[in-house]
Design an enzyme around this catalytic site. Structure first.
Site, PDB file in Angstrom:
ATOM      1  N   THR A   1     -11.869  54.374 -49.359  1.00  9.77           N
ATOM      2  CA  THR A   1     -13.290  54.256 -49.680  1.00  9.77           C
ATOM      3  C   THR A   1     -13.959  55.573 -49.330  1.00  9.77           C
ATOM      4  O   THR A   1     -13.654  56.176 -48.290  1.00  9.77           O
ATOM      5  CB  THR A   1     -13.963  53.111 -48.896  1.00  9.77           C
ATOM      6  OG1 THR A   1     -13.790  53.339 -47.491  1.00  9.77           O
ATOM      7  CG2 THR A   1     -13.357  51.766 -49.267  1.00  9.77           C
TER       8      THR A   1
ATOM      9  N   SER B   1      -0.039  74.711 -68.621  1.00  7.44           N
ATOM     10  CA  SER B   1      -0.638  76.014 -68.369  1.00  7.44           C
ATOM     11  C   SER B   1       0.051  77.103 -69.177  1.00  7.44           C
ATOM     12  O   SER B   1       1.260  77.055 -69.401  1.00  7.44           O
ATOM     13  CB  SER B   1      -0.536  76.356 -66.879  1.00  7.44           C
ATOM     14  OG  SER B   1      -1.002  77.666 -66.618  1.00  7.44           O
ATOM     15  N   SER B   2      -0.733  78.087 -69.564  1.00 10.66           N
ATOM     16  CA  SER B   2      -0.174  79.253 -70.250  1.00 10.66           C
ATOM     17  C   SER B   2       0.250  80.329 -69.263  1.00 10.66           C
ATOM     18  O   SER B   2       0.867  81.321 -69.659  1.00 10.66           O
ATOM     19  CB  SER B   2      -1.217  79.834 -71.208  1.00 10.66           C
ATOM     20  OG  SER B   2      -2.371  80.265 -70.472  1.00 10.66           O
TER      21      SER B   2
ATOM     22  N   THR C   1     -32.104  55.385 -97.600  1.00 10.32           N
ATOM     23  CA  THR C   1     -32.259  55.265 -99.052  1.00 10.32           C
ATOM     24  C   THR C   1     -31.129  55.966 -99.793  1.00 10.32           C
ATOM     25  O   THR C   1     -30.606  55.456-100.792  1.00 10.32           O
ATOM     26  CB  THR C   1     -33.618  55.840 -99.505  1.00 10.32           C
ATOM     27  OG1 THR C   1     -34.666  55.054 -98.929  1.00 10.32           O
ATOM     28  CG2 THR C   1     -33.756  55.828-101.022  1.00 10.32           C
TER      29      THR C   1
ATOM     30  N   LYS D   1       3.670  73.628 -64.629  1.00  9.92           N
ATOM     31  CA  LYS D   1       2.458  72.834 -64.394  1.00  9.92           C
ATOM     32  C   LYS D   1       2.259  71.823 -65.523  1.00  9.92           C
ATOM     33  O   LYS D   1       2.351  72.160 -66.702  1.00  9.92           O
ATOM     34  CB  LYS D   1       1.236  73.743 -64.293  1.00  9.92           C
ATOM     35  CG  LYS D   1      -0.019  73.063 -63.753  1.00  9.92           C
ATOM     36  CD  LYS D   1      -1.100  74.109 -63.478  1.00  9.92           C
ATOM     37  CE  LYS D   1      -2.282  73.514 -62.739  1.00  9.92           C
ATOM     38  NZ  LYS D   1      -3.063  72.618 -63.598  1.00  9.92           N
TER      39      LYS D   1
ATOM     40  N   SER E   1     -34.090  46.082-101.342  1.00  4.42           N
ATOM     41  CA  SER E   1     -34.672  47.351-100.921  1.00  4.42           C
ATOM     42  C   SER E   1     -33.680  48.009 -99.971  1.00  4.42           C
ATOM     43  O   SER E   1     -32.859  47.326 -99.352  1.00  4.42           O
ATOM     44  CB  SER E   1     -36.007  47.109-100.202  1.00  4.42           C
ATOM     45  OG  SER E   1     -36.410  48.252 -99.456  1.00  4.42           O
ATOM     46  N   THR E   2     -33.770  49.313 -99.843  1.00  2.00           N
ATOM     47  CA  THR E   2     -32.971  49.968 -98.805  1.00  2.00           C
ATOM     48  C   THR E   2     -33.225  49.320 -97.450  1.00  2.00           C
ATOM     49  O   THR E   2     -32.321  49.203 -96.621  1.00  2.00           O
ATOM     50  CB  THR E   2     -33.326  51.468 -98.729  1.00  2.00           C
ATOM     51  OG1 THR E   2     -32.889  52.116 -99.920  1.00  2.00           O
ATOM     52  CG2 THR E   2     -32.691  52.137 -97.516  1.00  2.00           C
ATOM     53  N   ASN E   3     -34.457  48.869 -97.249  1.00  6.14           N
ATOM     54  CA  ASN E   3     -34.868  48.413 -95.925  1.00  6.14           C
ATOM     55  C   ASN E   3     -34.278  47.072 -95.517  1.00  6.14           C
ATOM     56  O   ASN E   3     -34.416  46.674 -94.353  1.00  6.14           O
ATOM     57  CB  ASN E   3     -36.387  48.365 -95.845  1.00  6.14           C
ATOM     58  CG  ASN E   3     -37.018  49.723 -96.124  1.00  6.14           C
ATOM     59  OD1 ASN E   3     -36.325  50.741 -96.107  1.00  6.14           O
ATOM     60  ND2 ASN E   3     -38.305  49.735 -96.387  1.00  6.14           N
TER      61      ASN E   3
END
Length: 475
Positions: free
Chosen positions: A200, A331-332, A114, A337, A153-155
């Protein structure tokens, strides 16, 4: 719900105007195109921080529904020429992307939508009032409920607009999936001559080409766009004209079909009226189907991303059969990396879509009698999922797939040192001999071909013919 026409300039504060509804009076920003009911909803529902305007598709769809309704009402003699013109111009502005910032209500809201419907009604009314030469809030000249929401209507408005918005959101997603499939197929062609080991259950299986692997990725996505399109067609069956519960109360005879016909012309979509408007008012089936289609796609994309991460693992201690483009340091703490961040991000989007499919399922199940009040949650998640998938797929395609290169030497090394090639020898030396050779190779570290030649089971020429790439990957 009829709005009380009690709007006046707030003399104590010229920056606001006062509007009133059945709850009481409240100040609204003087320059706001929304009104009191939108403002109440904005105050009540501070949940996601994601307003309607975050999804332009939904604003556009709401405007299209309102425009179709206005045209149908006009043909029934329920709107004057001036009011039709004002509503038409206001809706056209919204369809063209103007004034979307005025749609401020949170996507998650009580009331079965609504607040969204009233946000649209008020904005359209106030844009229309300006075009008629009046101030915002002077609703006696163009009323949000009596005129913009007439015969509605909203509906029936909200679910119809939601369906259209999802169809609109699906179009860029379809384009993204199509482009990704094409990029994967292009890699399949580029890698067609590179022999590698298939696997697999994470164990060596039999040889294949890297091109076949990427062609399989492409083929796996090929049917997904058709499924999305079929789901969109289901969403085009709407309940507009059913008003509150599907009986069409407060709408003139013939209005529903006329409004839906107008909506089909405006949207250029195969919009059609549902056969049973009462059933359609609470039915969430097409939303569930669309969500399932997105989940299916997400699962495939996640599997693809997992495979890309495995195939590129290393670079020295993993499969390292392909190289993903390096898009950022990984990486820090570990110099040099580089991580597979793009497939990782795609995985996370896929998990979000899979998880919210369950949310959508529960919300759809929660309907009661002639309405499902949980529809805003469904709409929020479907629009968000379609957008996240589209953006993530484009990211995966442009920042990862298109830049993938092959490590041909590594692929050849795995083939030459794999026990899996013994499978190709079974028709020639028998299963028992092949099993024994495989066991010896595993224990000794010797190559399968070397052991076969040592036991004179096959000649070198016979081995070369059997283990040629064309023979092992002929399909």
């Amino acid at each position: 719900m009829t709005m009380v026409d009690n709007t006046q300039q707030n003399t104590d504060n010229p920056l606001t105007r006062t509007e009133a509804d059945l709850i009481g009076a409240q100040a609204v920003p003087a320059d706001a195109l929304y009104g009191i009911q939108t403002q109440r909803a904005h105050q009540n529902f501070n949940i996601t921080g994601v307003p309607i305007s975050h999804f332009p598709e939904l604003v556009k769809a709401l405007a299209m529904v309102k425009l179709a309704a206005a045209k149908a009402n006009y043909q029934h003699g329920l709107l004057s020429d001036d009011k039709l013109k004002a509503i038409t111009e206001a809706c056209t502005d919204l369809i063209n992307g103007e004034h979307h910032e005025q749609f401020i209500v949170d996507l998650i809201q009580g009331g079965a939508g609504t607040s969204t419907n009233m946000n649209a009604n008020e904005v359209i009314a106030n844009i229309g009032l300006a075009k008629l030469g009046f101030k915002s809030g002077e609703y006696k000249h163009l009323h949000p409920n009596n005129d913009v929401n007439r015969s509605q209507s909203t509906n029936d408005v909200y679910p119809t607009a939601a369906r259209l918005a999802i169809v609109f959101a699906a179009q860029p997603l379809i384009e993204a999936v199509t482009k990704l499939q094409e990029s994967l197929a292009a890699k399949g062609e580029a890698f067609s001559g590179i022999l590698k080991m298939g696997r697999t259950q994470m164990q060596d299986a039999v040889p294949m080409t890297l091109g076949q692997e990427f062609n399989a990725f492409a083929s796996d996505l090929r049917g997904e766009t058709a499924r999305i399109k079929r789901s969109c067609n289901q969403l085009c069956e709407v309940n507009l004209g059913g008003t509150a519960i599907g009986t069409g109360i407060n709408a003139p005879n013939g209005y529903a079909r006329l409004a839906v016909d107008e909506l089909a012309k405006i949207t250029d979509l195969p919009v059609k009226l549902a056969e049973d408007l009462i059933a359609a008012s609470s039915d969430m089936g097409s939303f569930i189907t669309f969500s399932g289609t997105l989940k299916r796609l997400a699962i495939k994309l996640s599997k693809l991303s997992n495979d890309l991460r495995l195939l590129s693992s290393g670079p020295r201690t993993g499969f390292s059969e392909i190289n993903l483009p390096a898009v950022q340091p990984g990486s820090s703490i570990m110099p040099g990396k580089v991580n597979p961040v793009i497939p990782e991000a795609m995985n996370q989007t896929a998990f979000q879509v899979m998880g919210t499919d369950m949310t959508i399922t529960m919300a759809a199940e929660a309907g009661q009698l002639q309405l499902n009040a949980m529809e805003p949650l469904i709409v929020y998640n479907l629009l968000n999922n379609a957008r996240m998938l589209e953006k993530s797929i484009r990211m995966l395609d442009e920042l990862c797939i298109q830049g993938i290169t092959a490590n041909e030497d590594r692929c050849n090394f795995h083939v030459e040192n794999s026990i899996g090639i013994v499978t190709a020898l079974v028709p020639h030396i028998g299963y028992e001999n092949a099993t024994r050779i495989a066991g010896q190779a595993l224990l000794s570290g010797a190559g399968v071909s070397e052991l076969v030649k040592q036991e004179n089971l096959l000649s070198e020429a016979e081995l070369a013919a059997i283990l040629s790439p064309n023979n092992m990957v002929s399909n």
